[in-house]
Write a protein that holds these residues in place. Structure first.
Motif, PDB file in Angstrom:
ATOM      1  N   LYS A  81      -0.096  -0.333 -15.205  1.00  0.00           N
ATOM      2  CA  LYS A  81      -0.611   0.501 -14.112  1.00  0.00           C
ATOM      3  C   LYS A  81       0.518   0.813 -13.126  1.00  0.00           C
ATOM      4  N   ILE A  82       0.785   2.108 -12.965  1.00  0.00           N
ATOM      5  CA  ILE A  82       1.891   2.577 -12.120  1.00  0.00           C
ATOM      6  C   ILE A  82       1.316   3.324 -10.925  1.00  0.00           C
ATOM      7  N   LEU A  83       1.889   3.062  -9.739  1.00  0.00           N
ATOM      8  CA  LEU A  83       1.446   3.764  -8.534  1.00  0.00           C
ATOM      9  C   LEU A  83       2.660   4.320  -7.798  1.00  0.00           C
ATOM     10  N   PHE A  84       2.589   5.605  -7.433  1.00  0.00           N
ATOM     11  CA  PHE A  84       3.624   6.253  -6.625  1.00  0.00           C
ATOM     12  C   PHE A  84       3.152   6.255  -5.173  1.00  0.00           C
ATOM     13  N   TYR A  85       3.970   5.677  -4.290  1.00  0.00           N
ATOM     14  CA  TYR A  85       3.584   5.545  -2.878  1.00  0.00           C
ATOM     15  C   TYR A  85       4.571   6.330  -2.029  1.00  0.00           C
ATOM     16  N   GLY A  86       4.076   7.354  -1.321  1.00  0.00           N
ATOM     17  CA  GLY A  86       4.957   8.177  -0.501  1.00  0.00           C
ATOM     18  C   GLY A  86       4.460   8.344   0.911  1.00  0.00           C
ATOM     19  N   ASP A  87       5.379   8.591   1.821  1.00  0.00           N
ATOM     20  CA  ASP A  87       5.023   8.807   3.219  1.00  0.00           C
ATOM     21  C   ASP A  87       4.243  10.119   3.358  1.00  0.00           C
ATOM     22  N   TYR A  88       3.673  10.345   4.566  1.00  0.00           N
ATOM     23  CA  TYR A  88       2.775  11.488   4.767  1.00  0.00           C
ATOM     24  C   TYR A  88       3.489  12.748   5.258  1.00  0.00           C
ATOM     25  N   ASP A  89       4.826  12.727   5.343  1.00  0.00           N
ATOM     26  CA  ASP A  89       5.531  13.934   5.760  1.00  0.00           C
ATOM     27  C   ASP A  89       5.954  14.746   4.542  1.00  0.00           C
ATOM     28  N   VAL A  90       6.714  15.822   4.764  1.00  0.00           N
ATOM     29  CA  VAL A  90       7.092  16.708   3.658  1.00  0.00           C
ATOM     30  C   VAL A  90       7.915  15.964   2.615  1.00  0.00           C
ATOM     31  N   ASP A  91       8.875  15.156   3.063  1.00  0.00           N
ATOM     32  CA  ASP A  91       9.732  14.439   2.119  1.00  0.00           C
ATOM     33  C   ASP A  91       8.905  13.497   1.241  1.00  0.00           C
ATOM     34  N   GLY A  92       7.962  12.788   1.868  1.00  0.00           N
ATOM     35  CA  GLY A  92       7.117  11.857   1.109  1.00  0.00           C
ATOM     36  C   GLY A  92       6.178  12.562   0.147  1.00  0.00           C
ATOM     37  N   THR A  93       5.532  13.641   0.606  1.00  0.00           N
ATOM     38  CA  THR A  93       4.553  14.323  -0.252  1.00  0.00           C
ATOM     39  C   THR A  93       5.232  15.085  -1.391  1.00  0.00           C
ATOM     40  N   THR A  94       6.415  15.659  -1.136  1.00  0.00           N
ATOM     41  CA  THR A  94       7.127  16.318  -2.245  1.00  0.00           C
ATOM     42  C   THR A  94       7.623  15.281  -3.247  1.00  0.00           C
ATOM     43  N   SER A  95       8.025  14.103  -2.758  1.00  0.00           N
ATOM     44  CA  SER A  95       8.474  13.025  -3.656  1.00  0.00           C
ATOM     45  C   SER A  95       7.348  12.582  -4.596  1.00  0.00           C
ATOM     46  N   VAL A  96       6.165  12.354  -4.013  1.00  0.00           N
ATOM     47  CA  VAL A  96       5.015  11.943  -4.830  1.00  0.00           C
ATOM     48  C   VAL A  96       4.644  13.053  -5.811  1.00  0.00           C
ATOM     49  N   SER A  97       4.704  14.296  -5.370  1.00  0.00           N
ATOM     50  CA  SER A  97       4.389  15.428  -6.245  1.00  0.00           C
ATOM     51  C   SER A  97       5.406  15.538  -7.378  1.00  0.00           C
ATOM     52  N   LEU A  98       6.669  15.265  -7.076  1.00  0.00           N
ATOM     53  CA  LEU A  98       7.735  15.302  -8.079  1.00  0.00           C
ATOM     54  C   LEU A  98       7.451  14.317  -9.214  1.00  0.00           C
ATOM     55  N   LEU A  99       7.246  13.033  -8.871  1.00  0.00           N
ATOM     56  CA  LEU A  99       7.012  12.033  -9.914  1.00  0.00           C
ATOM     57  C   LEU A  99       5.670  12.234 -10.603  1.00  0.00           C
ATOM     58  N   SER A 100       4.657  12.638  -9.820  1.00  0.00           N
ATOM     59  CA  SER A 100       3.331  12.847 -10.410  1.00  0.00           C
ATOM     60  C   SER A 100       3.348  14.011 -11.390  1.00  0.00           C
ATOM     61  N   GLY A 101       3.992  15.109 -10.993  1.00  0.00           N
ATOM     62  CA  GLY A 101       4.051  16.276 -11.869  1.00  0.00           C
ATOM     63  C   GLY A 101       4.815  15.984 -13.147  1.00  0.00           C
ATOM     64  N   PHE A 102       5.949  15.282 -12.999  1.00  0.00           N
ATOM     65  CA  PHE A 102       6.766  14.960 -14.174  1.00  0.00           C
ATOM     66  C   PHE A 102       6.000  14.084 -15.156  1.00  0.00           C
ATOM     67  N   PHE A 103       5.393  12.998 -14.671  1.00  0.00           N
ATOM     68  CA  PHE A 103       4.715  12.070 -15.585  1.00  0.00           C
ATOM     69  C   PHE A 103       3.389  12.627 -16.103  1.00  0.00           C
ATOM     70  N   TYR A 113      -0.550   7.183  -3.875  1.00  0.00           N
ATOM     71  CA  TYR A 113      -1.137   6.715  -2.611  1.00  0.00           C
ATOM     72  C   TYR A 113      -0.302   7.256  -1.459  1.00  0.00           C
ATOM     73  N   ILE A 114      -0.965   7.965  -0.554  1.00  0.00           N
ATOM     74  CA  ILE A 114      -0.337   8.430   0.688  1.00  0.00           C
ATOM     75  C   ILE A 114      -1.072   7.743   1.843  1.00  0.00           C
ATOM     76  N   PRO A 115      -0.382   7.039   2.733  1.00  0.00           N
ATOM     77  CA  PRO A 115      -1.085   6.371   3.840  1.00  0.00           C
ATOM     78  C   PRO A 115      -1.640   7.380   4.849  1.00  0.00           C
ATOM     79  N   ASP A 116      -2.669   6.987   5.554  1.00  0.00           N
ATOM     80  CA  ASP A 116      -3.218   7.800   6.630  1.00  0.00           C
ATOM     81  C   ASP A 116      -2.351   7.628   7.871  1.00  0.00           C
ATOM     82  N   ARG A 117      -1.916   8.743   8.452  1.00  0.00           N
ATOM     83  CA  ARG A 117      -1.020   8.706   9.616  1.00  0.00           C
ATOM     84  C   ARG A 117      -1.604   7.882  10.762  1.00  0.00           C
ATOM     85  N   TYR A 118      -2.934   7.949  10.950  1.00  0.00           N
ATOM     86  CA  TYR A 118      -3.548   7.363  12.142  1.00  0.00           C
ATOM     87  C   TYR A 118      -4.030   5.931  11.929  1.00  0.00           C
TER      88      TYR A 118
END
Length: 566
Positions: A81-103, A113-118
Motif C-alpha cells: 500500500k503506497i500513499l503520496f502525501y503532499g502539501d496544500y499549495d501549488v507545489d504540493g498539489t502538482t507533486s501529488v498529481s505528478l506521481l499519481s498520474g504517472f503510477f 493525501y492532502i492535509p486540510d489547511r485549517y
C-alpha cells in the motif's frame, strides 16, 4: 506613489560586448544582456538558448536516490500500500498529481493525501500519521514537505511504515528517520543543482524509478507541465535544471495542455502562449484557491482529470473559490491600509496588524499587498483554533525569519525562511510581540533596505527597439527569479499627445524621443499619478520591459512601464 531607486547593472567592457556580438551574431544590446548573465562564449550561449532534456542531471547523483528508487520498486512489485502525501499549495498539489498520474498510467494502485489547511496545517500532520497507521500503509512518499517532520515520521516508523521524503526546504538540525531522504539542500547531498521545486524532486524520483525499471523516460516527461507550474508558482530560481524543466513544461502546456490545465486556461481567459508570469498570475492562484477556500484535493482531481466535462466543472468550482479569495484579499487589504492610517502607523519600520475575523487563507497575500504600499517587513495576524496565527513577508535583502526568531519567547511556534514565515502566539502576547518585532527590525534594517528597487539591465534609445531585438530577448525566456525579464531605461522621452488615464488607475501613452524616428505605445498599470508629468510636455525618463500587444487583430510592440522619473 512611493519613489523607487533605480539600480543599473554593471555594463561589460565594450571589447567583450563586441567580441560576443560578432561570435554569436547578435546585436550589441543582446550581447550585453548575455554577458550580464555570465554567458560569454558560444558554448555557453548554445546551452542557454538550446539546452535540451539530455542536459538534465543524473537523478542518482542525489543522496539516497538509489535507496528510494529501489524501495519504491519493491513496494510496486510486492503490491504494497503506497500513499503520496503532499502539501496544500501549488507545489504540493502538482507533486501529488505528478506521481499519481504517472503510477495510474502504470496501473499501480496508490492513495494520495492532502492535509486540510485549517484543521491540520502545513506539513505532515498528526491526524495524517494516525490515518496512515490505521490504514496499514506500507510506504509513504512525502512531497514538498517532511524534511522537518522528525517526530511524526519516527512515530509512523515505529508502527512499521516506511517513508521516502521528497522535499526542497532547508533541513533542520537532524534529518527525519525516513527510509530515504531526497533533498538537494541536505548538507551531505552532492546533487549539482540545489534549487529544484518540491515537484522537481518528485520528478527526479520518477526519473530514477524509470531508469531502474527500464521504463522509457518519455513516460515521466509527459508530466513536465506540472513541474513547470510548480517552478513558476513556488518562485524558485529559473536557472540551470529548473530553466530546462520550465521551458519544456511550458512548451507542453502551449502545444497540448492536459485536460485539467486547459480547463483552467479557458476559465481564466488566458491567451496562449502562456509564459511563467501567465502561470504565476493566472493558473497558480486558482490552484492555490482550492486549498485556501476549500480543500486542496479538488485541485489534484482537476489536474488528474481526463474528462472534459468533469474538468470544466472542477475548474468552474475552483474559479469560484478564487473569486471569493480575491474578495477576501481586496477587502482585507483595504482594512489593513485603513488601520495603518487610522492608528498613525505610516512611519513605522514594520506593519504588524491583527483582526480575528480576517480569513486565514489570504493573510499571506495581504501581507505582500501591504508591502506594495508600505515597503517594510509585514506580519498580518488572525485567529485560528483559539490562537493568533499569522503570515510574515519581507522586503528584499532583509531576513524576517531571524527577526521573528529574536521574539521566539513570545511565540508558540514559527517557521519559514528569509522572506516568508508563519507564526502562532497566545492572545496575551500580541502587544508585546508587535512592540518587540518593531524594536528588532528598527535596530537591524537600514533606510536603503526600506526603499524599493528596480534593477535595470541597459539604457536603450527607442530606435533600438524592433521586432528582431524583441524576438531575441524572448528567446532568453522563461523569465523568473535569477533570470528576470530584461528591464530598460530610455531618457529624453516625450509623450506624443496621446496620454490618458484608464479606469482612474492606469496610464496609457505613446512615447518618442526628440531626435528619434520610433513612436511606441506604452502602458503603466496603477501609474495614473504620473499623468501630470507626462502630459506637461517636458521630457522624462521611462523604465520598462518590452512586450507584444495584440489589439483588433494587429500585433505591435509596447513598453510595459515599471516607473517614470522627471
Amino acid at each position: 506613489m512611493q519613489e523607487k531607486q533605480w539600480i543599473y547593472k554593471e555594463v561589460p567592457l565594450v571589447e567583450k560586448i563586441k567580441t560576443l556580438s560578432k561570435t554569436i551574431n547578435v546585436s550589441t544590446p543582446t550581447a550585453c544582456l548575455l554577458l550580464q548573465r555570465s554567458i560569454d562564449d558560444f558554448p555557453k550561449a548554445k546551452h542557454f538558448f538550446r539546452a535540451g532534456l539530455q542536459q538534465l542531471h543524473d537523478p542518482f547523483q542525489m543522496r539516497d536516490m538509489h535507496k528510494a528508487a529501489e524501495r519504491l520498486t519493491e513496494a510496486v512489485q510486492k503490491g504494497q500500500k503506497i500513499l503520496f502525501y503532499g502539501d496544500y499549495d501549488v507545489d504540493g498539489t502538482t507533486s501529488v498529481s505528478l506521481l499519481s498520474g504517472f503510477f495510474r498510467n502504470q496501473s499501480v494502485p496508490f492513495e494520495f493525501y492532502i492535509p486540510d489547511r485549517y484543521s491540520e496545517g502545513y506539513g505532515l500532520s498528526d491526524k495524517a500519521v494516525t490515518y496512515i497507521i490505521q490504514q496499514n500503509i506500507d510506504l509513504v512518499i512525502t512531497l514538498d514537505c517532511g524534511i522537518k517532520a522528525v517526530e511524526k515520521i519516527a512515530r509512523a516508523k515505529a508502527a512499521g511504515v516506511d517513508f521516502i521524503v521528497c522535499d526542497h526546504h532547508t533541513p533542520g538540525a537532524s534529518l527525519p528517520p525516513a527510509f530515504a531522504v531526497l533533498d538537494p539542500k541536505r548538507r551531505d547531498c552532492p546533487y549539482p543543482y540545489k534549487e529544484l521545486s518540491g515537484c522537481g524532486v518528485g520528478f527526479k524520483l520518477l526519473q530514477a524509478y524509470c531508469r531502474l525499471n527500464r521504463i522509457d523516460e518519455r513516460e515521466v516527461f509527459k508530466y513536465l507541465d506540472l513541474v513547470a507550474i510548480s517552478i513558476a508558482s513556488d518562485i524558485v530560481p529559473i536557472t540551470g535544471e529548473n530553466r530546462i524543466l520550465a521551458r519544456f513544461g511550458l512548451q507542453q502546456i502551449n502545444k497540448e495542455a492536459r485536460v485539467g490545465i486547459q480547463a483552467l486556461i479557458n476559465i481564466a481567459g488566458l491567451r496562449p502562449p502562456l509564459s511563467i508570469s501567465g502561470i504565476v498570475f493566472g493558473i497558480g492562484p486558482r490552484i492555490n484557491a482550492a486549498g485556501r477556500i476549500g480543500h486542496a484535493k479538488e485541485a489534484v482531481h482537476l489536474l488528474l482529470s481526463e474528462e472534459e466535462a468533469e474538468a470544466k466543472s472542477l475548474a468552474k468550482s475552483i474559479d469560484t473559490k478564487n473569486e471569493q479569495r480575491k474578495d477576501y484579499d481586496t477587502n482585507t487589504t483595504d482594512e489593513v491600509l485603513a488601520m495603518i492610517e487610522e492608528f498613525g502607523l505610516q512611519n513605522r519600520k514594520t506593519t504588524v496588524l491583527y483582526n480575528p475575523d480576517w480569513h486565514k487563507g489570504v493573510i499571506g497575500i495581504v501581507a505582500s499587498r501591504c508591502i506594495e504600499r508600505y515597503y517594510r517587513p509585514t506580519i498580518i495576524l488572525t485567529q485560528s483554533q483559539g490562537k493568533i496565527t499569522g503570515s510574515a513577508r519581507s522586503v528584499e535583502n532583509y531576513d524576517i525569519y531571524t527577526a521573528i526568531e529574536a521574539c521566539e519567547d513570545l511565540l508558540e511556534q514559527y517557521g519559514g525562511h528569509k522572506y516568508a514565515a508563519g507564526l502562532t502566539l497566545d492572545q496575551g502576547n500580541l502587544e508585546a510581540f508587535a512592540l518587540r518585532f518593531e524594536e528588532v527590525v528598527s535596530q537591524s534594517i537600514t533606510q536603503d533596505l526600506l526603499t524599493p528597487k528596480i534593477y535595470i539591465d541597459l539604457k536603450l534609445s527607442l530606435d533600438q527597439i524592433n521586432p528582431n531585438f524583441y524576438q531575441v530577448v524572448q528567446q532568453m525566456a522563461p523569465f523568473g527569479p535569477e533570470n528576470m525579464q530584461p528591464v530598460f531605461v530610455s531618457e529624453g522621452v516625450i509623450d506624443s499627445g496621446y496620454a490618458r488615464v484608464l479606469k482612474d488607475r492606469h496610464l496609457k501613452l505613446k512615447v518618442k524621443q526628440a531626435n528619434g524616428q520610433q513612436v511606441l505605445d506604452a502602458i503603466g498599470f496603477n501609474m495614473a499619478g504620473f499623468y501630470p508629468l507626462v502630459a506637461s510636455g517636458r521630457p522624462f525618463q521611462v523604465c520598462y520591459s518590452i512586450e507584444e500587444n495584440t489589439y483588433n487583430g494587429r500585433t505591435s510592440l509596447q513598453l510595459m512601464l515599471r516607473d517614470i522619473k522627471g
